[in-house]
Design a protein around this motif. Structure first.
Motif, mmCIF file in Angstrom:
data_model
loop_
_atom_site.group_PDB
_atom_site.id
_atom_site.type_symbol
_atom_site.label_atom_id
_atom_site.label_comp_id
_atom_site.label_asym_id
_atom_site.label_seq_id
_atom_site.Cartn_x
_atom_site.Cartn_y
_atom_site.Cartn_z
ATOM 1 N N LEU A 1 0.815 -1.208 0.000
ATOM 2 C CA LEU A 1 0.000 0.000 0.000
ATOM 3 C C LEU A 1 0.850 1.260 0.000
ATOM 4 O O LEU A 1 2.036 1.250 0.322
ATOM 5 N N GLY A 2 0.203 2.327 -0.405
ATOM 6 C CA GLY A 2 0.769 3.662 -0.316
ATOM 7 C C GLY A 2 -0.356 4.622 0.029
ATOM 8 O O GLY A 2 -1.521 4.345 -0.234
ATOM 9 N N PHE A 3 -0.013 5.753 0.628
ATOM 10 C CA PHE A 3 -1.069 6.697 1.006
ATOM 11 C C PHE A 3 -0.665 8.120 0.640
ATOM 12 O O PHE A 3 0.505 8.450 0.485
ATOM 13 N N GLY A 4 -1.679 8.959 0.499
ATOM 14 C CA GLY A 4 -1.490 10.382 0.271
ATOM 15 C C GLY A 4 -2.570 11.151 0.992
ATOM 16 O O GLY A 4 -3.671 10.631 1.209
ATOM 17 N N SER A 5 -2.265 12.373 1.372
ATOM 18 C CA SER A 5 -3.223 13.168 2.139
ATOM 19 C C SER A 5 -3.268 14.590 1.618
ATOM 20 O O SER A 5 -2.292 15.108 1.066
ATOM 21 N N THR A 6 -4.430 15.205 1.793
ATOM 22 C CA THR A 6 -4.581 16.614 1.469
ATOM 23 C C THR A 6 -5.091 17.354 2.695
ATOM 24 O O THR A 6 -6.170 17.007 3.203
ATOM 25 N N PRO A 7 -4.299 18.319 3.206
ATOM 26 C CA PRO A 7 -2.924 18.653 2.824
ATOM 27 C C PRO A 7 -1.957 17.563 3.264
ATOM 28 O O PRO A 7 -2.347 16.723 4.051
#
Length: 201
Positions: free
Chosen positions: A150-156
């Protein structure tokens, strides 16, 4: 008057039946038939709706991408029924691990995505770690372990949900590449990788 009332009631019943049929068809069109989670259409709509939800503006949101390990190997060596069981097991694990209100979807052949509302990068990393643990005891009926990356990203810090998804995708591939590093090399803290089935045996 009784005849008119009966005719009106019949028309209303037909209208409600058509509306229910339309809603059912719309829901089916947004489900992945194999796993029961959302499909790519449901995913794209969820991102678009959240991006334009005024109540969500200014709040942090996160995306986790989950890539199923060795799906092609399972299909090639044990048959497509085993591959289907693997995908269903991953989907069930994700459904059991997320909160109510999170969106889980299968967005590719061996790729799933989770949309976590009101979740900043730190909380997402913590939840992703718990998600990893949810896979530890998951196995198929024949004893094969279920594994994924898995990989994750967030805003901000990402400027938009789409940018957060791109960030998650980049981290997912970083996690895959990290497997080729020597075992004493530390992967970046933002990368989480589930152990591959071959590594667990």
């Amino acid at each position: 008057l009784a005849v008119l009332a009966r005719d009106l009631r019949l028309r209303l019943d037909r209208s409600l039946t058509l509306k229910d049929a339309f809603n059912d068809a719309a829901q089916v069109a947004r489900l992945d038939a194999l796993t029961g989670v959302g499909n790519r259409l449901a995913w794209d709509e969820a991102l678009q709706l959240l991006q334009h939800d005024l109540r969500a503006v200014g709040k942090p949101h996160s995306i986790v991408l989950v890539d199923v390990d060795d799906l092609k190997l399972a299909n090639d060596t044990r048959g497509h029924a085993a591959g289907d069981e693997l995908l269903q097991a991953v989907a069930a694990t994700l459904r059991d691990a997320v909160r109510e209100g999170d969106v889980v979807a299968r967005i590719g052949g061996d790729e799933f995505a989770i949309l976590m509302r009101d979740t900043d990068a730190s909380s997402c990393l913590e939840r992703s770690s718990r998600l990893r643990l949810a896979f530890v005891d998951r196995s198929l009926a024949d004893g094969h372990r279920v594994s994924a990356t898995l990989g994750f990203g967030s805003t901000p810090p990402a400027a938009s949900l789409r940018a957060a998804q791109e960030q998650a995708d980049a981290r997912l591939y970083d996690a895959k590449a990290a497997r080729s590093l020597p075992s004493d090399t530390d992967a970046p803290h933002s990368v989480l990788a589930f152990p591959r089935a071959a590594e667990q045996r």
